[in-house]
Design a protein around this motif. Structure first.
Motif, PDB file in Angstrom:
ATOM      1  N   ASN A  95      19.260  31.026   6.217  1.00  0.00           N
ATOM      2  CA  ASN A  95      19.956  30.900   4.940  1.00  0.00           C
ATOM      3  C   ASN A  95      18.974  30.977   3.775  1.00  0.00           C
ATOM      4  OD1 ASN A  95      21.302  28.902   7.069  1.00  0.00           O
ATOM      5  ND2 ASN A  95      22.927  29.858   5.839  1.00  0.00           N
ATOM      6  N   VAL A  96      17.820  30.368   3.960  1.00  0.00           N
ATOM      7  CA  VAL A  96      16.776  30.429   2.933  1.00  0.00           C
ATOM      8  C   VAL A  96      16.355  31.879   2.701  1.00  0.00           C
ATOM      9  CG1 VAL A  96      14.376  29.855   2.406  1.00  0.00           C
ATOM     10  CG2 VAL A  96      15.906  28.103   3.327  1.00  0.00           C
ATOM     11  N   MET A  97      16.170  32.616   3.773  1.00  0.00           N
ATOM     12  CA  MET A  97      15.718  34.004   3.657  1.00  0.00           C
ATOM     13  C   MET A  97      16.751  34.859   2.923  1.00  0.00           C
ATOM     14  SD  MET A  97      13.851  34.524   7.369  1.00  0.00           S
ATOM     15  CE  MET A  97      12.829  35.922   6.903  1.00  0.00           C
ATOM     16  N   ARG A  98      18.024  34.663   3.247  1.00  0.00           N
ATOM     17  CA  ARG A  98      19.064  35.437   2.557  1.00  0.00           C
ATOM     18  C   ARG A  98      19.145  35.037   1.086  1.00  0.00           C
ATOM     19  NH1 ARG A  98      24.534  34.956   1.147  1.00  0.00           N
ATOM     20  NH2 ARG A  98      25.454  37.013   0.781  1.00  0.00           N
ATOM     21  N   THR A  99      19.012  33.749   0.795  1.00  0.00           N
ATOM     22  CA  THR A  99      19.048  33.283  -0.586  1.00  0.00           C
ATOM     23  C   THR A  99      17.941  33.922  -1.406  1.00  0.00           C
ATOM     24  OG1 THR A  99      20.017  31.166   0.063  1.00  0.00           O
ATOM     25  CG2 THR A  99      18.916  31.239  -2.062  1.00  0.00           C
ATOM     26  N   VAL A 100      16.738  33.953  -0.855  1.00  0.00           N
ATOM     27  CA  VAL A 100      15.610  34.584  -1.541  1.00  0.00           C
ATOM     28  C   VAL A 100      15.876  36.074  -1.743  1.00  0.00           C
ATOM     29  CG1 VAL A 100      13.171  35.241  -1.301  1.00  0.00           C
ATOM     30  CG2 VAL A 100      13.908  32.897  -0.791  1.00  0.00           C
ATOM     31  N   GLU A 101      16.400  36.720  -0.717  1.00  0.00           N
ATOM     32  CA  GLU A 101      16.693  38.153  -0.799  1.00  0.00           C
ATOM     33  C   GLU A 101      17.660  38.462  -1.945  1.00  0.00           C
ATOM     34  OE1 GLU A 101      18.395  41.742   2.082  1.00  0.00           O
ATOM     35  OE2 GLU A 101      18.843  39.662   2.555  1.00  0.00           O
ATOM     36  N   PHE A 125      18.496  36.541  -4.647  1.00  0.00           N
ATOM     37  CA  PHE A 125      17.919  36.226  -5.954  1.00  0.00           C
ATOM     38  C   PHE A 125      16.890  37.274  -6.377  1.00  0.00           C
ATOM     39  CE2 PHE A 125      18.936  31.445  -5.620  1.00  0.00           C
ATOM     40  CZ  PHE A 125      19.987  31.570  -6.514  1.00  0.00           C
ATOM     41  N   GLU A 126      16.109  37.744  -5.429  1.00  0.00           N
ATOM     42  CA  GLU A 126      15.114  38.770  -5.756  1.00  0.00           C
ATOM     43  C   GLU A 126      15.799  40.056  -6.194  1.00  0.00           C
ATOM     44  OE1 GLU A 126      11.138  40.902  -3.861  1.00  0.00           O
ATOM     45  OE2 GLU A 126      12.523  39.841  -2.541  1.00  0.00           O
ATOM     46  N   GLN A 127      16.854  40.445  -5.498  1.00  0.00           N
ATOM     47  CA  GLN A 127      17.565  41.675  -5.844  1.00  0.00           C
ATOM     48  C   GLN A 127      18.203  41.618  -7.218  1.00  0.00           C
ATOM     49  OE1 GLN A 127      20.289  42.120  -2.561  1.00  0.00           O
ATOM     50  NE2 GLN A 127      18.776  43.077  -1.222  1.00  0.00           N
ATOM     51  N   MET A 128      18.634  40.434  -7.648  1.00  0.00           N
ATOM     52  CA  MET A 128      19.272  40.335  -8.960  1.00  0.00           C
ATOM     53  C   MET A 128      18.266  40.192 -10.095  1.00  0.00           C
ATOM     54  SD  MET A 128      21.031  36.527  -9.101  1.00  0.00           S
ATOM     55  CE  MET A 128      22.105  36.865  -7.714  1.00  0.00           C
ATOM     56  N   GLY A 129      16.974  40.156  -9.794  1.00  0.00           N
ATOM     57  CA  GLY A 129      15.953  40.205 -10.833  1.00  0.00           C
ATOM     58  C   GLY A 129      15.359  38.880 -11.238  1.00  0.00           C
ATOM     59  N   ALA A 130      15.496  37.840 -10.409  1.00  0.00           N
ATOM     60  CA  ALA A 130      14.868  36.557 -10.722  1.00  0.00           C
ATOM     61  C   ALA A 130      13.357  36.729 -10.814  1.00  0.00           C
ATOM     62  CB  ALA A 130      15.206  35.526  -9.652  1.00  0.00           C
ATOM     63  N   ALA A 131      12.747  36.014 -11.750  1.00  0.00           N
ATOM     64  CA  ALA A 131      11.294  36.087 -11.910  1.00  0.00           C
ATOM     65  C   ALA A 131      10.579  35.131 -10.972  1.00  0.00           C
ATOM     66  CB  ALA A 131      10.903  35.774 -13.352  1.00  0.00           C
ATOM     67  N   LYS A 142      10.913  26.185   6.029  1.00  0.00           N
ATOM     68  CA  LYS A 142      11.700  26.777   4.954  1.00  0.00           C
ATOM     69  C   LYS A 142      10.808  27.471   3.923  1.00  0.00           C
ATOM     70  CE  LYS A 142      15.979  24.082   4.901  1.00  0.00           C
ATOM     71  NZ  LYS A 142      16.906  23.318   4.032  1.00  0.00           N
ATOM     72  N   VAL A 143       9.696  26.835   3.598  1.00  0.00           N
ATOM     73  CA  VAL A 143       8.763  27.448   2.646  1.00  0.00           C
ATOM     74  C   VAL A 143       8.224  28.752   3.206  1.00  0.00           C
ATOM     75  CG1 VAL A 143       6.581  27.174   1.415  1.00  0.00           C
ATOM     76  CG2 VAL A 143       8.132  25.220   1.642  1.00  0.00           C
ATOM     77  N   THR A 201       8.092  34.628   3.319  1.00  0.00           N
ATOM     78  CA  THR A 201       8.205  35.811   4.172  1.00  0.00           C
ATOM     79  C   THR A 201       9.331  36.723   3.707  1.00  0.00           C
ATOM     80  OG1 THR A 201       7.380  34.552   6.070  1.00  0.00           O
ATOM     81  CG2 THR A 201       8.572  36.593   6.545  1.00  0.00           C
ATOM     82  N   ALA A 202      10.418  36.134   3.208  1.00  0.00           N
ATOM     83  CA  ALA A 202      11.607  36.923   2.868  1.00  0.00           C
ATOM     84  C   ALA A 202      11.444  37.779   1.627  1.00  0.00           C
ATOM     85  CB  ALA A 202      12.811  35.995   2.692  1.00  0.00           C
ATOM     86  N   ARG A 203      10.614  37.357   0.693  1.00  0.00           N
ATOM     87  CA  ARG A 203      10.469  38.146  -0.536  1.00  0.00           C
ATOM     88  C   ARG A 203       9.763  39.460  -0.228  1.00  0.00           C
ATOM     89  NH1 ARG A 203       5.734  34.544  -3.595  1.00  0.00           N
ATOM     90  NH2 ARG A 203       4.158  34.896  -1.984  1.00  0.00           N
ATOM     91  N   THR A 204      10.162  40.497  -0.930  1.00  0.00           N
ATOM     92  CA  THR A 204       9.495  41.790  -0.768  1.00  0.00           C
ATOM     93  C   THR A 204       8.508  42.049  -1.890  1.00  0.00           C
ATOM     94  OG1 THR A 204      11.267  42.941  -1.966  1.00  0.00           O
ATOM     95  CG2 THR A 204      11.496  42.748   0.425  1.00  0.00           C
TER      96      THR A 204
END
Length: 299
Positions: free
Chosen positions: A101-107, A109-115, A145-146, A151-154
């Protein structure tokens, strides 16, 4: 003005802006919960914004006790990111579940342009850090989780901010131990929640090499001081998550009472933003210019 490419082409610039802030003097991020509060903060020349989960919950009519769904927080964050040019910190709460769930959440948020993305070590359902009855997960579970978030961010330039609520639950020693552990798992910033003294800030800052962030809220449990005082203690980022929300609630309640008592909006007209000013505030002129270009091209 809202632009269709704001979540893609603007994201690298926003993340670089946030990275630059992290390597400079102590700076502040104010909590926003919708497009209007984001525009207000940007017009006041804040350098960065924080999506406040407490504030987003309030816009749905709920206290901050973990009642919002992941989708509701995604939607609110997307509107905020699209309404501002400033770097936005996305509040991921506990990550909405386990490591996947953490990995999908990061994915998302990253796609929508969070800094930057902020995640915390409370148990689920979480609650506002200033409320009593909090509990935190095992440090090893949070380490996973950390690691999952990192790991999830590209885009490695998007910081992962990791918040520990241990200070008010298990004490300073555990909070510092967790801060060190989370840094070892790749956290780019440590957020120490619940600081009651500058000594606590300095002690934690002395044990980590990544920037330290703290929270200042309008609460008797929180330090409320000038940015320079936080800087001397070793904090790089100071978050004001609730200030704009409380200001809005206070003003709306005040003006609503006046409208009832005086039975006319004439009583408040001189004290509020005029119609034309608010229309400009919402970028109407830019939309009109865009419309004129399309009309001209069609003709």
């Amino acid at each position: 003005m809202r632009k269709t490419d704001s979540r893609t082409s603007a994201a690298p610039r926003r993340r670089q802006d946030f990275q630059n802030l992290l390597t400079g003097p102590t700076f502040t991020a104010v909590g926003v919960y919708d497009a209007i509060s984001a525009r207000a903060a940007e017009s006041a020349e804040f350098s960065s914004l924080l999506v406040t989960g407490y504030g987003v919950a309030a816009t749905y009519g709920y206290p901050d006790i973990g009642l919002l769904s992941q989708r509701e927080v995604f939607d609110a964050t997307e509107r905020i990111v699209s309404s501002t040019s400033l770097p936005v910190i996305a509040d991921a709460d506990t990550g909405y579940g386990g490591v996947l769930n953490v990995m999908r959440t990061v994915e998302v948020f990253e796609q929508m342009g969070a800094a930057a993305i902020q995640i915390e070590d409370q148990t689920f359902p979480k609650r506002c850090g200033s409320m009593s009855g909090k509990s935190i997960i095992d440090v090893d579970e949070m380490r996973q989780k950390v690691n999952a978030a990192v790991t999830a961010r590209t885009d490695a330039s998007m910081p992962i901010i990791v918040r520990t609520d241990a200070l008010l639950v298990s004490g300073l020693e555990d909070a510092i131990a967790r801060a060190v552990a989370y840094e070892q798992e790749g956290a780019d910033v440590i957020l120490l929640h619940g600081t009651r003294s500058f000594d606590e800030i300095a002690e934690c800052a002395g044990h980590i090499s990544v920037p330290l962030a703290v929270i200042s809220s309008e609460s008797k449990k929180s330090i409320m001081a000038r940015r320079s005082e936080y800087e001397r203690a070793g904090a790089r980022l100071v978050e004001f998550p609730l200030s704009l929300l409380f200001a809005q609630a206070t003003m709306q309640q005040h003006y609503a009472k006046r409208l009832v008592e005086e039975t006319t909006n004439r009583a408040v007209a001189d004290d509020v933003m005029p119609f034309d000013t608010f229309t400009d505030f919402m970028a109407m002129n830019q939309w009109r210019d865009l419309e004129a270009k399309w009309v001209s091209a069609t003709e």
